[in-house]
Scaffold this motif. Structure first.
Motif, PDB file in Angstrom:
ATOM      1  N   ASN A 165       0.811  -1.234   0.000  1.00 54.04           N
ATOM      2  CA  ASN A 165       0.000   0.000   0.000  1.00 54.04           C
ATOM      3  C   ASN A 165       0.835   1.270   0.000  1.00 54.04           C
ATOM      4  O   ASN A 165       0.430   2.281   0.579  1.00 54.04           O
ATOM      5  N   PHE A 201      -5.334   0.600  -7.917  1.00 54.33           N
ATOM      6  CA  PHE A 201      -4.438   1.443  -7.128  1.00 54.33           C
ATOM      7  C   PHE A 201      -3.827   2.459  -8.085  1.00 54.33           C
ATOM      8  O   PHE A 201      -3.261   2.073  -9.101  1.00 54.33           O
ATOM      9  N   ARG A 205      -6.201   4.281  -3.436  1.00 53.90           N
ATOM     10  CA  ARG A 205      -6.882   3.038  -3.804  1.00 53.90           C
ATOM     11  C   ARG A 205      -8.362   3.333  -4.021  1.00 53.90           C
ATOM     12  O   ARG A 205      -9.056   3.750  -3.089  1.00 53.90           O
TER      13      ARG A 205
END
Lengths: 114, 114
Positions: A41, B88, B110
């Motif tokens: 992420n 993403f 995201r």
């Protein structure tokens, strides 16, 4: 067409062992080659690049990569893997007359186990 | 510290809605980029901009739009025309379009379509 291939979706290595993440490319003219790393992420971080000169390039966090023109490869290596090296690794290339456009491989997930 | 700020980090959208992802940089870079990342597909270029008030389509521009009214800002709008927007999204920048330039990435946004 210009392209980059990372033939392994995942590489598993034991901590302390050497690691290799493979990359091959197809590009017109002399390639400019890059490796980036991505932690979960997060955005990508630059590791190293090959422009010209010495075929062995040293980069961040103890990583190095070897440019092999005859095999059109640019494999990423590290002599001794750490658990903290576990991440997603991307190889990328810029060909001649591509300006700032970078072509990325599909990524290789590196998992380093204790 | 200089860098790229992307917001929001997470975004949920209903089908048929447009959404705009923000990207701001304080690196004084001329060129900015938007990439889309899907599992197993690497990064694909959506749009890029070399200079204020100018931008070019990348490889997957359909269903997306951008603007570059300020050097520091390069927002991306995901329109309802984008068939599969869940992904993403990464914003990046370079000083210019020279081949040796290294991309600096933001932390990503995201987007999930409900």
């Amino acid at each position: 067409a210009q392209s980059v291939a990372q033939p392994e979706d995942q590489v598993n290595v034991a901590e302390g062992n050497p690691l290799t993440v493979k990359c091959t490319y197809s590009v017109s003219g002399n390639p400019y080659l890059f490796w980036y790393v991505q932690y979960p992420n997060r955005g990508l971080q630059f590791l190293l690049k090959y422009i010209t000169g010495d075929n062995l390039v040293k980069g961040s966090y103890g990583f190095e990569a070897e440019f092999n023109k005859s095999q059109t490869s640019f494999h990423l290596k590290k002599p001794s893997a750490l658990v903290s090296d576990s991440a997603l690794y991307f190889c990328a290339v810029k060909g001649y007359n591509q300006g700032g456009k970078l072509i990325f491989g599909q990524g290789t997930e590196l998992s380093v186990k204790p | 510290d200089g860098g790229i700020t992307q917001s929001p980090k997470y975004l949920f959208r209903k089908e048929g809605q447009n959404v705009t992802l923000s990207c701001e940089q304080n690196l004084n870079h001329d060129a900015m980029y938007w990439y889309r990342q899907d599992p197993g597909q690497g990064l694909r270029l959506i749009y890029y901009s070399q200079i204020v008030n100018d931008f070019q389509k990348g490889d997957i521009a359909e269903g997306y739009s951008v603007s570059r009214e300020k050097k520091e800002s390069f927002p991306l709008t995901v329109t309802s025309a984008q068939k599969n927007p869940t992904a993403f999204y990464l914003c990046a920048s370079t000083p210019g379009l020279a081949r040796a330039n290294v991309l600096t990435f933001g932390a990503g946004s995201r987007l999930t379509v409900l």
